[in-house]
Design a protein around this motif. Sequence first.
Motif, short mmCIF file in Angstrom:
data_model
loop_
_atom_site.label_atom_id
_atom_site.label_comp_id
_atom_site.label_asym_id
_atom_site.label_seq_id
_atom_site.Cartn_x
_atom_site.Cartn_y
_atom_site.Cartn_z
N ASP A 132 16.76 4.67 63.52
CA ASP A 132 17.55 4.84 62.30
C ASP A 132 18.20 3.53 61.87
OD1 ASP A 132 19.18 4.92 64.51
OD2 ASP A 132 20.38 6.62 63.86
N VAL A 133 18.58 2.69 62.84
CA VAL A 133 19.18 1.40 62.50
C VAL A 133 18.14 0.47 61.87
CG1 VAL A 133 20.31 -0.65 63.45
CG2 VAL A 133 20.94 1.61 64.28
N VAL A 134 16.95 0.44 62.47
CA VAL A 134 15.89 -0.41 61.93
C VAL A 134 15.47 0.07 60.54
CG1 VAL A 134 13.51 -1.16 62.30
CG2 VAL A 134 15.10 -1.11 64.21
N LEU A 135 15.41 1.38 60.35
CA LEU A 135 15.06 1.92 59.03
C LEU A 135 16.11 1.56 57.99
CD1 LEU A 135 13.09 3.66 57.38
CD2 LEU A 135 14.52 5.61 57.97
N ALA A 136 17.39 1.70 58.34
CA ALA A 136 18.45 1.33 57.40
C ALA A 136 18.41 -0.17 57.11
CB ALA A 136 19.81 1.72 57.96
N GLY A 137 18.16 -0.98 58.14
CA GLY A 137 18.05 -2.42 57.94
C GLY A 137 16.86 -2.78 57.05
N PHE A 138 15.74 -2.06 57.22
CA PHE A 138 14.58 -2.32 56.38
C PHE A 138 14.86 -1.95 54.92
CE2 PHE A 138 10.62 -0.88 54.38
CZ PHE A 138 9.92 -2.07 54.40
N VAL A 139 15.54 -0.83 54.70
CA VAL A 139 15.88 -0.43 53.33
C VAL A 139 16.79 -1.48 52.69
CG1 VAL A 139 17.16 1.28 51.97
CG2 VAL A 139 15.53 2.03 53.71
N LEU A 140 17.73 -2.00 53.46
CA LEU A 140 18.60 -3.05 52.92
C LEU A 140 17.87 -4.37 52.74
CD1 LEU A 140 21.80 -2.29 55.02
CD2 LEU A 140 21.44 -1.82 52.59
N ALA A 141 16.77 -4.58 53.45
CA ALA A 141 16.03 -5.84 53.38
C ALA A 141 14.99 -5.87 52.27
CB ALA A 141 15.36 -6.11 54.72
N ILE A 142 14.72 -4.75 51.64
CA ILE A 142 13.68 -4.72 50.60
C ILE A 142 13.94 -5.74 49.49
CG2 ILE A 142 12.67 -3.28 48.77
CD1 ILE A 142 12.80 -0.94 50.73
N PRO A 143 15.16 -5.84 48.94
CA PRO A 143 15.38 -6.86 47.91
C PRO A 143 15.19 -8.29 48.44
CG PRO A 143 17.17 -5.28 47.90
CD PRO A 143 16.34 -4.98 49.09
N VAL A 144 15.57 -8.53 49.68
CA VAL A 144 15.40 -9.86 50.27
C VAL A 144 13.92 -10.19 50.39
CG1 VAL A 144 15.82 -11.25 52.33
CG2 VAL A 144 17.61 -9.74 51.48
N LEU A 145 13.14 -9.24 50.86
CA LEU A 145 11.70 -9.47 50.99
C LEU A 145 11.05 -9.70 49.63
CD1 LEU A 145 10.89 -6.79 53.71
CD2 LEU A 145 10.97 -9.27 54.00
N LEU A 146 11.47 -8.93 48.64
CA LEU A 146 10.90 -9.11 47.30
C LEU A 146 11.27 -10.46 46.70
CD1 LEU A 146 11.38 -5.53 45.81
CD2 LEU A 146 9.27 -6.60 46.62
N LEU A 147 12.51 -10.89 46.90
CA LEU A 147 12.91 -12.21 46.41
C LEU A 147 12.19 -13.33 47.16
CD1 LEU A 147 16.72 -11.65 45.85
CD2 LEU A 147 15.00 -12.14 44.10
N GLY A 148 11.90 -13.10 48.43
CA GLY A 148 11.13 -14.08 49.19
C GLY A 148 9.69 -14.17 48.71
N MET A 149 9.09 -13.02 48.38
CA MET A 149 7.71 -13.04 47.87
C MET A 149 7.63 -13.63 46.47
SD MET A 149 5.88 -9.58 49.32
CE MET A 149 6.72 -8.49 48.21
N ARG A 150 8.71 -13.46 45.70
CA ARG A 150 8.72 -14.02 44.35
C ARG A 150 8.93 -15.53 44.37
NH1 ARG A 150 12.84 -11.78 39.85
NH2 ARG A 150 14.14 -13.49 40.55
N GLY A 151 9.48 -16.05 45.48
CA GLY A 151 9.66 -17.50 45.60
C GLY A 151 11.09 -17.95 45.38
N ASP A 152 12.02 -17.02 45.19
CA ASP A 152 13.42 -17.41 45.00
C ASP A 152 14.07 -17.85 46.31
OD1 ASP A 152 13.23 -16.86 42.33
OD2 ASP A 152 14.06 -14.84 42.50
N PHE A 153 13.62 -17.32 47.43
CA PHE A 153 14.15 -17.68 48.75
C PHE A 153 13.08 -18.39 49.54
CE2 PHE A 153 17.10 -13.74 48.79
CZ PHE A 153 18.08 -14.43 48.10
N SER A 154 13.50 -19.35 50.35
CA SER A 154 12.58 -19.99 51.28
C SER A 154 12.40 -19.07 52.49
CB SER A 154 13.12 -21.36 51.71
OG SER A 154 14.27 -21.19 52.51
N VAL A 155 11.48 -19.43 53.37
CA VAL A 155 11.24 -18.62 54.57
C VAL A 155 12.49 -18.60 55.45
CG1 VAL A 155 9.84 -18.43 56.66
CG2 VAL A 155 8.77 -19.08 54.50
#
Length: 83
Positions: free
Chosen positions: A8-31
């Motif tokens: 449940d912790v990993v799932l909640a962390g993944f849900v909170l990480a979705i915007p971060v992953l999308l911004l990383g794929m878009r190129g706004d964030f570095s690795v």
Amino acid sequence: MISPFRGDVVLAGFVLAIPVLLLGMRGDFSVDDVVTRLLWCLGAGWLAVTVVRLASTPPAPRTAPTAADPASGADPDSEPAPA
């Protein structure tokens, strides 16, 4: 204390990480930015699950005080009630 790698912790962390992953794929964030923020998302998920689990845990049942218990509210030095 709950593990930070429970499902449940990993799932909640993944849900909170979705915007971060999308911004990383878009190129706004570095690795490096994405990896750093993913750790914060896992910590935020752990905190959110901890708060929900503490709020949803029912309180422990109270036991009735006994007559021999001095904390029951009766003063042992007082006179008994008239019959």
